[in-house]
Design a protein around this motif. Structure first.
Motif, mmCIF file in Angstrom:
data_model
loop_
_atom_site.group_PDB
_atom_site.id
_atom_site.type_symbol
_atom_site.label_atom_id
_atom_site.label_comp_id
_atom_site.label_asym_id
_atom_site.label_seq_id
_atom_site.Cartn_x
_atom_site.Cartn_y
_atom_site.Cartn_z
ATOM 1 N N GLN A 32 -10.964 -13.658 6.407
ATOM 2 C CA GLN A 32 -10.380 -12.352 6.739
ATOM 3 C C GLN A 32 -8.955 -12.229 6.210
ATOM 4 O OE1 GLN A 32 -12.238 -12.239 10.958
ATOM 5 N NE2 GLN A 32 -11.505 -10.164 10.596
ATOM 6 N N ASN A 33 -8.197 -13.309 6.326
ATOM 7 C CA ASN A 33 -6.823 -13.275 5.795
ATOM 8 C C ASN A 33 -6.820 -13.113 4.281
ATOM 9 O OD1 ASN A 33 -5.662 -13.540 8.299
ATOM 10 N ND2 ASN A 33 -5.521 -15.776 8.187
ATOM 11 N N TRP A 34 -7.745 -13.800 3.626
ATOM 12 C CA TRP A 34 -7.852 -13.732 2.157
ATOM 13 C C TRP A 34 -8.162 -12.293 1.719
ATOM 14 C CZ3 TRP A 34 -6.915 -17.216 -1.710
ATOM 15 C CH2 TRP A 34 -7.453 -16.959 -2.971
ATOM 16 N N LEU A 35 -9.147 -11.697 2.390
ATOM 17 C CA LEU A 35 -9.562 -10.342 2.009
ATOM 18 C C LEU A 35 -8.498 -9.307 2.391
ATOM 19 C CD1 LEU A 35 -13.325 -10.620 3.023
ATOM 20 C CD2 LEU A 35 -12.401 -10.571 0.692
ATOM 21 N N ALA A 36 -7.873 -9.491 3.570
ATOM 22 C CA ALA A 36 -6.830 -8.548 4.002
ATOM 23 C C ALA A 36 -5.660 -8.595 3.029
ATOM 24 C CB ALA A 36 -6.370 -8.882 5.423
ATOM 25 N N SER A 37 -5.343 -9.796 2.571
ATOM 26 C CA SER A 37 -4.253 -9.961 1.623
ATOM 27 C C SER A 37 -4.544 -9.169 0.350
ATOM 28 C CB SER A 37 -4.098 -11.469 1.349
ATOM 29 O OG SER A 37 -3.406 -11.725 0.176
ATOM 30 N N GLN A 38 -5.769 -9.219 -0.131
ATOM 31 C CA GLN A 38 -6.129 -8.454 -1.327
ATOM 32 C C GLN A 38 -6.156 -6.947 -1.059
ATOM 33 O OE1 GLN A 38 -9.423 -11.401 -2.623
ATOM 34 N NE2 GLN A 38 -9.260 -9.909 -4.257
ATOM 35 N N LEU A 39 -6.655 -6.582 0.143
ATOM 36 C CA LEU A 39 -6.682 -5.151 0.477
ATOM 37 C C LEU A 39 -5.277 -4.563 0.445
ATOM 38 C CD1 LEU A 39 -9.244 -4.978 3.442
ATOM 39 C CD2 LEU A 39 -9.475 -3.851 1.219
ATOM 40 N N HIS A 40 -4.306 -5.338 0.958
ATOM 41 C CA HIS A 40 -2.944 -4.802 1.049
ATOM 42 C C HIS A 40 -2.158 -4.944 -0.251
ATOM 43 C CE1 HIS A 40 -3.505 -5.387 5.580
ATOM 44 N NE2 HIS A 40 -3.499 -4.094 5.333
ATOM 45 N N SER A 41 -2.626 -5.769 -1.153
ATOM 46 C CA SER A 41 -1.914 -5.873 -2.434
ATOM 47 C C SER A 41 -2.706 -5.143 -3.522
ATOM 48 C CB SER A 41 -1.624 -7.335 -2.779
ATOM 49 O OG SER A 41 -2.813 -8.078 -2.868
ATOM 50 N N GLY A 42 -3.603 -5.848 -4.185
ATOM 51 C CA GLY A 42 -4.302 -5.261 -5.330
ATOM 52 C C GLY A 42 -5.049 -3.969 -5.025
ATOM 53 N N MET A 43 -5.752 -3.934 -3.901
ATOM 54 C CA MET A 43 -6.549 -2.739 -3.610
ATOM 55 C C MET A 43 -5.636 -1.532 -3.371
ATOM 56 S SD MET A 43 -9.620 -1.822 -3.680
ATOM 57 C CE MET A 43 -10.611 -3.299 -3.749
ATOM 58 N N THR A 44 -4.567 -1.721 -2.573
ATOM 59 C CA THR A 44 -3.669 -0.607 -2.244
ATOM 60 C C THR A 44 -2.797 -0.195 -3.437
ATOM 61 O OG1 THR A 44 -3.539 -1.383 0.040
ATOM 62 C CG2 THR A 44 -1.844 0.171 -0.663
ATOM 63 N N HIS A 45 -2.320 -1.173 -4.199
ATOM 64 C CA HIS A 45 -1.304 -0.852 -5.209
ATOM 65 C C HIS A 45 -1.822 -0.808 -6.638
ATOM 66 C CE1 HIS A 45 1.980 -0.879 -2.330
ATOM 67 N NE2 HIS A 45 1.357 -1.885 -1.758
ATOM 68 N N LEU A 46 -3.088 -1.193 -6.825
ATOM 69 C CA LEU A 46 -3.632 -1.124 -8.184
ATOM 70 C C LEU A 46 -4.960 -0.354 -8.219
ATOM 71 C CD1 LEU A 46 -3.486 -2.001 -11.186
ATOM 72 C CD2 LEU A 46 -4.825 -4.011 -10.542
ATOM 73 N N ASP A 47 -5.979 -0.896 -7.554
ATOM 74 C CA ASP A 47 -7.320 -0.314 -7.704
ATOM 75 C C ASP A 47 -7.390 1.153 -7.278
ATOM 76 O OD1 ASP A 47 -7.767 -3.314 -7.635
ATOM 77 O OD2 ASP A 47 -9.790 -2.620 -8.095
ATOM 78 N N ILE A 48 -6.895 1.450 -6.085
ATOM 79 C CA ILE A 48 -7.042 2.827 -5.587
ATOM 80 C C ILE A 48 -6.171 3.814 -6.370
ATOM 81 C CG2 ILE A 48 -6.719 4.340 -3.584
ATOM 82 C CD1 ILE A 48 -7.769 1.998 -1.894
ATOM 83 N N PRO A 49 -4.891 3.505 -6.591
ATOM 84 C CA PRO A 49 -4.119 4.474 -7.391
ATOM 85 C C PRO A 49 -4.669 4.681 -8.806
ATOM 86 C CG PRO A 49 -2.726 2.608 -6.692
ATOM 87 C CD PRO A 49 -4.039 2.455 -6.006
ATOM 88 N N VAL A 50 -5.214 3.633 -9.408
ATOM 89 C CA VAL A 50 -5.796 3.827 -10.747
ATOM 90 C C VAL A 50 -7.093 4.626 -10.633
ATOM 91 C CG1 VAL A 50 -6.811 2.674 -12.752
ATOM 92 C CG2 VAL A 50 -4.675 1.811 -11.776
ATOM 93 N N LEU A 51 -7.889 4.316 -9.620
ATOM 94 C CA LEU A 51 -9.122 5.080 -9.383
ATOM 95 C C LEU A 51 -8.822 6.575 -9.272
ATOM 96 C CD1 LEU A 51 -12.212 4.183 -8.466
ATOM 97 C CD2 LEU A 51 -11.451 5.084 -6.276
ATOM 98 N N GLN A 52 -7.761 6.887 -8.539
ATOM 99 C CA GLN A 52 -7.336 8.275 -8.349
ATOM 100 C C GLN A 52 -7.008 8.937 -9.703
ATOM 101 O OE1 GLN A 52 -3.491 8.369 -6.442
ATOM 102 N NE2 GLN A 52 -3.868 10.392 -5.536
ATOM 103 N N ARG A 53 -6.283 8.208 -10.556
ATOM 104 C CA ARG A 53 -5.900 8.780 -11.859
ATOM 105 C C ARG A 53 -7.095 8.910 -12.783
ATOM 106 N NH1 ARG A 53 -2.039 6.948 -8.969
ATOM 107 N NH2 ARG A 53 0.123 7.633 -9.217
ATOM 108 N N LEU A 54 -8.017 7.947 -12.698
ATOM 109 C CA LEU A 54 -9.240 8.043 -13.499
ATOM 110 C C LEU A 54 -10.063 9.250 -13.036
ATOM 111 C CD1 LEU A 54 -10.317 4.255 -13.521
ATOM 112 C CD2 LEU A 54 -9.375 5.546 -15.459
ATOM 113 N N TYR A 55 -10.095 9.447 -11.724
ATOM 114 C CA TYR A 55 -10.867 10.550 -11.138
ATOM 115 C C TYR A 55 -10.362 11.892 -11.679
ATOM 116 C CZ TYR A 55 -13.188 13.222 -7.352
ATOM 117 O OH TYR A 55 -13.959 14.097 -6.638
ATOM 118 N N HIS A 56 -9.046 12.072 -11.657
ATOM 119 C CA HIS A 56 -8.494 13.340 -12.153
ATOM 120 C C HIS A 56 -8.705 13.482 -13.650
ATOM 121 C CE1 HIS A 56 -7.110 14.308 -8.265
ATOM 122 N NE2 HIS A 56 -6.121 13.421 -8.218
ATOM 123 N N ALA A 57 -8.649 12.375 -14.371
ATOM 124 C CA ALA A 57 -8.881 12.437 -15.820
ATOM 125 C C ALA A 57 -10.321 12.870 -16.107
ATOM 126 C CB ALA A 57 -8.586 11.086 -16.461
#
Lengths: 236, 275
Positions: A57-82
């Motif tokens: 849980q700590n491993w996954l939470a750590s990724q959720l709060h770093s890569g998922m929040t600051h990379l995957d989702i914001p890029v997903l959002q920009r790809l979506y609008h594109a």
């Protein structure tokens, strides 16, 4: 103000059909091999970083709060609008940003392999632009994912929820096999970790261009070491 | 925003331009503002230009803004290092910034500095932007030490933002960003895992043969972890542990293997490494 509220509602409204399409898009039965990746968990278990449900849980939470929040989702959002604007140049730009931010050869390869498999599926389902944009979409599962989402009129926010849920479910299922844990234990972890997702998606959709990117050094090392792990069942 | 953050403290800028003359690379252009300096180059290998970059003697404090702009022209080859660790002191509030802008035309740049030490309470943004032309060669590393582990002082407060971007022919090859904004950020399971020293080495262009040559040296180490990977033609070695000396030793050793395969030259260590 009124216009703002209206926009907000239209962003989150999902039709019944779109909801069904989302369930289809995130289904583990989608033939894109999601269950074959562990994203470094296989090595993290071998080296003792992940031994218990709490470690996982700590491993996954750590990724959720770093890569998922600051990379995957914001890029997903920009790809979506594109994709919404059929803006191929912007689509390509953000695919390059995402792929240059993947931290290891295996994580990059996973992004591409899943992208190719999902694009082939979307072509078979005759999703518009899937065939035409294949050279781009085949480099990025995120891009292929949003192409389907936009076509099926799944709102951005739900698209992001689907993306994160699918990521979490696949990794928990992989970890359950690797550690190993019982199936019920896996479901308990999913049930508990789901509570984190609303905040992750909400924050992820507010990240400015300049703040995009989040490395996870231990994950990057685990994934690098996985490349030559002696006994391995997973592709990442 | 960068402008306002930089209105107090040192405003230092060092621009260096390396050009290939008939038999050697010369430091043809140099402009210096504030306390960032370069020592007179020397030539232990004959043609490659070795130079030491000197930081402000008292270290870096909040409000300082240091800009390094290094340009390597076609066929030129520069090896840059620092004679000592760079110290980033506790800030009373203002952020300190260090920006490293490297542009390598079809030549070679090696950036092999000593470690950066971030005192508890430091507030620093450290950005490296590396633009490479089509056949440019680059070997570089950064070794970051959060807090003062040798005397048991952890980075319990303060903020560091590390960004590295490597582009080739305008296309991003590698983008890395790490923000440490709270004590909890030091202990994340997939992040730093409580280790105070984090280091990364980059080398490009890199091949699978280079990866295979480096890999046996990136195995289990005491009190830390290492890993190597190859992506978009960039070899990336990562170290996570508790000792800057261990990270330096590892990277200097790997450099001996990497340099001949990336640049075609045998590894002649900077003289200062022998002291």
């Amino acid at each position: 103000m009124v216009a703002g509220i209206r926009t907000d509602i239209s962003m989150t409204m999902i039709t019944d059909l779109a909801l069904l399409r989302l369930l289809h898009l995130v289904s583990p039965t989608l033939p894109i091999g999601s269950f074959t990746y562990s994203q470094g968990i296989e090595w993290a278990v071998e080296c003792g970083w992940i031994a218990t449900p709490t470690d996982l849980q700590n491993w996954l939470a750590s990724q959720l709060h770093s890569g998922m929040t600051h990379l995957d989702i914001p890029v997903l959002q920009r790809l979506y609008h594109a994709v919404e604007r059929a803006d191929v140049e912007t689509l390509e730009y953000w695919i390059h940003i995402l792929n240059a931010s993947r931290e290891t050869s295996e994580l990059l390869l996973e992004e591409k392999n899943r992208g190719r498999a999902l694009t082939d599926l979307l072509i078979a389902l005759e999703i518009p632009n899937a065939a035409r944009w294949k050279p781009l979409l085949a480099q990025s599962q995120s891009a292929a994912f949003v192409l389907a989402a936009v076509h099926w009129q799944i709102p951005l926010q739900q698209t992001a929820y689907g993306y994160v849920w699918s990521w979490l479910e696949n990794l928990v299922l992989s970890a359950v096999k690797i550690i190993p844990l019982g199936q019920t234990q896996g479901q308990k972890i999913l049930h508990e970790m789901t509570l984190l997702l609303p905040e992750v998606v909400t924050q992820g959709l507010q990240v400015a261009d300049d703040d995009i990117g989040a490395s996870s050094p231990a994950l990057a090392i685990a994934s690098s070491r996985h490349e030559t792990q002696y006994t391995r069942l997973f592709r990442s | 925003m960068i402008e306002t953050a930089c209105t107090q403290g040192w405003q230092a800028e060092l621009r260096l331009g390396f050009v290939q003359h008939s038999t050697k690379t010369v430091l043809a252009n140099r402009s210096q503002r504030g306390p960032l300096a370069v020592q007179r180059p020397f030539y232990p290998e004959g043609d490659v230009c070795h130079a030491y970059i000197l930081h402000p003697p008292g270290g870096v404090v909040g409000g300082d803004c240091l800009q390094m702009r290094f340009q390597v022209d076609p066929a030129a080859h520069a090896l840059l290092t620092t004679p000592g660790a760079t110290k980033f002191y506790r800030s009373a509030g203002l952020q300190a910034q260090q920006h490293q802008h490297f542009h390598v035309a079809d030549g070679c740049l090696e950036w092999l500095p000593q470690e950066n030490i971030f005192f508890p309470g430091a507030n620093i943004a450290l950005h490296s932007t590396i633009h490479l032309d089509t056949t440019a060669q680059y070997i570089g590393w950064e070794i970051h030490c959060l807090g003062l582990p040798s005397i048991g002082e952890q980075f319990t407060h303060g903020k560091t933002l590390f960004k590295t971007a490597i582009y080739r022919a305008g296309k991003p090859l590698l983008l890395d960003r790490l923000l440490i904004a709270s004590e909890a950020d030091l202990h994340t399971a997939a992040g730093l895992r409580g280790q105070p020293v984090m280091a990364t080495l980059y080398a490009t262009p890199a091949t699978l043969a280079l990866l295979e040559a480096v890999r046996p040296h990136c195995q289990d180490i005491a009190n830390g972890s290492t890993g190597v990977t190859l992506l978009n033609g960039v070899l990336v070695v990562r170290y996570l542990g508790n000792s800057t000396a261990q990270a330096q030793r590892l990277f200097r050793h790997l450099w001996q293997i990497i340099r001949p395969l990336v640049t075609g030259r045998s590894a002649t260590p900077p003289r200062i490494w022998n002291t």
